[in-house]
Write a protein that holds these residues in place. Structure first.
Motif, short mmCIF file in Angstrom:
data_model
loop_
_atom_site.label_atom_id
_atom_site.label_comp_id
_atom_site.label_asym_id
_atom_site.label_seq_id
_atom_site.Cartn_x
_atom_site.Cartn_y
_atom_site.Cartn_z
N LEU A 30 -45.72 -44.47 -0.22
CA LEU A 30 -47.27 -44.89 -0.11
C LEU A 30 -47.53 -45.69 1.01
CD1 LEU A 30 -49.99 -44.90 -1.42
CD2 LEU A 30 -49.66 -46.83 -2.53
N LEU A 31 -46.76 -46.56 1.49
CA LEU A 31 -46.75 -47.20 2.73
C LEU A 31 -46.55 -46.10 3.82
CD1 LEU A 31 -46.85 -50.20 3.94
CD2 LEU A 31 -44.45 -50.25 3.82
N ILE A 32 -45.39 -45.56 4.02
CA ILE A 32 -45.56 -44.31 4.88
C ILE A 32 -46.77 -43.67 5.10
CG2 ILE A 32 -44.38 -42.29 5.93
CD1 ILE A 32 -41.67 -43.76 4.51
N TRP A 33 -47.24 -43.16 4.02
CA TRP A 33 -48.38 -42.40 4.03
C TRP A 33 -49.57 -43.21 4.68
CZ3 TRP A 33 -53.28 -42.84 1.87
CH2 TRP A 33 -54.38 -41.79 2.15
N VAL A 34 -49.64 -44.47 4.32
CA VAL A 34 -50.73 -45.14 4.86
C VAL A 34 -50.66 -45.39 6.23
CG1 VAL A 34 -51.94 -47.58 5.01
CG2 VAL A 34 -51.68 -46.53 2.89
N MET A 35 -49.54 -45.67 6.81
CA MET A 35 -49.13 -45.87 8.20
C MET A 35 -49.27 -44.56 9.01
SD MET A 35 -45.83 -48.29 7.96
CE MET A 35 -45.58 -48.74 9.58
N LYS A 36 -49.04 -43.37 8.44
CA LYS A 36 -49.24 -42.15 9.10
C LYS A 36 -50.70 -41.24 8.93
CE LYS A 36 -44.64 -40.70 9.62
NZ LYS A 36 -43.58 -39.50 9.80
N ALA A 37 -51.42 -42.03 8.40
CA ALA A 37 -52.70 -41.56 7.61
C ALA A 37 -53.75 -41.50 8.99
CB ALA A 37 -53.33 -42.17 6.49
N LYS A 39 -56.75 -42.34 11.20
CA LYS A 39 -57.49 -43.69 10.95
C LYS A 39 -58.95 -43.32 10.87
CE LYS A 39 -53.96 -45.75 11.96
NZ LYS A 39 -53.08 -46.27 10.80
N GLN A 40 -59.56 -41.83 11.36
CA GLN A 40 -61.01 -41.60 11.09
C GLN A 40 -60.94 -41.54 9.59
OE1 GLN A 40 -62.99 -41.49 13.36
NE2 GLN A 40 -64.63 -40.92 12.06
N TYR A 41 -60.17 -40.94 8.70
CA TYR A 41 -60.33 -40.48 7.55
C TYR A 41 -60.14 -42.10 6.97
CZ TYR A 41 -58.88 -39.33 2.81
OH TYR A 41 -58.90 -39.24 1.34
N ILE A 42 -59.42 -42.90 7.15
CA ILE A 42 -59.35 -44.13 6.56
C ILE A 42 -60.59 -44.89 6.68
CG2 ILE A 42 -58.25 -46.49 6.51
CD1 ILE A 42 -56.46 -44.46 5.50
N ARG A 43 -61.29 -44.59 7.80
CA ARG A 43 -62.67 -45.27 8.16
C ARG A 43 -63.73 -44.79 7.41
NH1 ARG A 43 -61.50 -44.88 13.58
NH2 ARG A 43 -60.10 -46.58 14.03
N SER A 44 -63.55 -43.51 7.20
CA SER A 44 -64.82 -42.72 6.41
C SER A 44 -64.52 -43.20 4.82
CB SER A 44 -64.57 -41.27 6.54
OG SER A 44 -63.44 -40.86 6.07
N MET A 45 -63.38 -42.94 4.34
CA MET A 45 -63.21 -43.72 2.82
C MET A 45 -63.50 -45.16 2.81
SD MET A 45 -62.33 -41.13 1.24
CE MET A 45 -62.84 -39.74 1.98
N GLU A 46 -63.21 -45.98 3.75
CA GLU A 46 -63.49 -47.37 3.64
C GLU A 46 -64.98 -47.71 3.58
OE1 GLU A 46 -61.66 -50.12 6.63
OE2 GLU A 46 -63.61 -50.13 7.33
N HIS A 47 -65.75 -46.89 4.07
CA HIS A 47 -67.47 -46.99 4.01
C HIS A 47 -67.97 -45.99 3.26
CE1 HIS A 47 -67.46 -49.69 7.52
NE2 HIS A 47 -66.58 -48.80 8.10
N LEU A 48 -67.19 -45.45 2.51
CA LEU A 48 -67.77 -44.36 1.45
C LEU A 48 -68.60 -45.16 0.53
CD1 LEU A 48 -68.01 -41.47 0.82
CD2 LEU A 48 -66.09 -41.50 -0.68
#
Length: 62
Positions: A30-37, A39-48
């Motif tokens: 999970l840590l590796i997935w988060v580090m390689k994910a 960033k645009q996807y993470i930002r969109s999920m963060e504000h969802l």
């Protein structure tokens, strides 16, 4: 009651170690997935949860 059942199982000491290994491997994956994910996807999920639904625009999750 369960104590007597567990005493009769051979090599029962290995099960907590296996459980810990599974947890650590899952955490590392999970840590590796988060580090390689992406960033645009993470930002969109963060504000969802905070986005307001616009009329006429369908939700992208469906």
């Amino acid at each position: 009651m369960f104590k007597y059942y567990f005493e009769r199982i051979q090599d029962i000491e290995i099960f907590p170690v296996i459980s810990l290994l599974i947890f650590v491997l899952f955490f590392i994956a999970l840590l590796i997935w988060v580090m390689k994910a992406d960033k645009q996807y993470i930002r969109s999920m963060e504000h969802l949860p905070l986005e307001e639904e616009k009329p006429g625009k369908e939700n992208s999750i469906n």
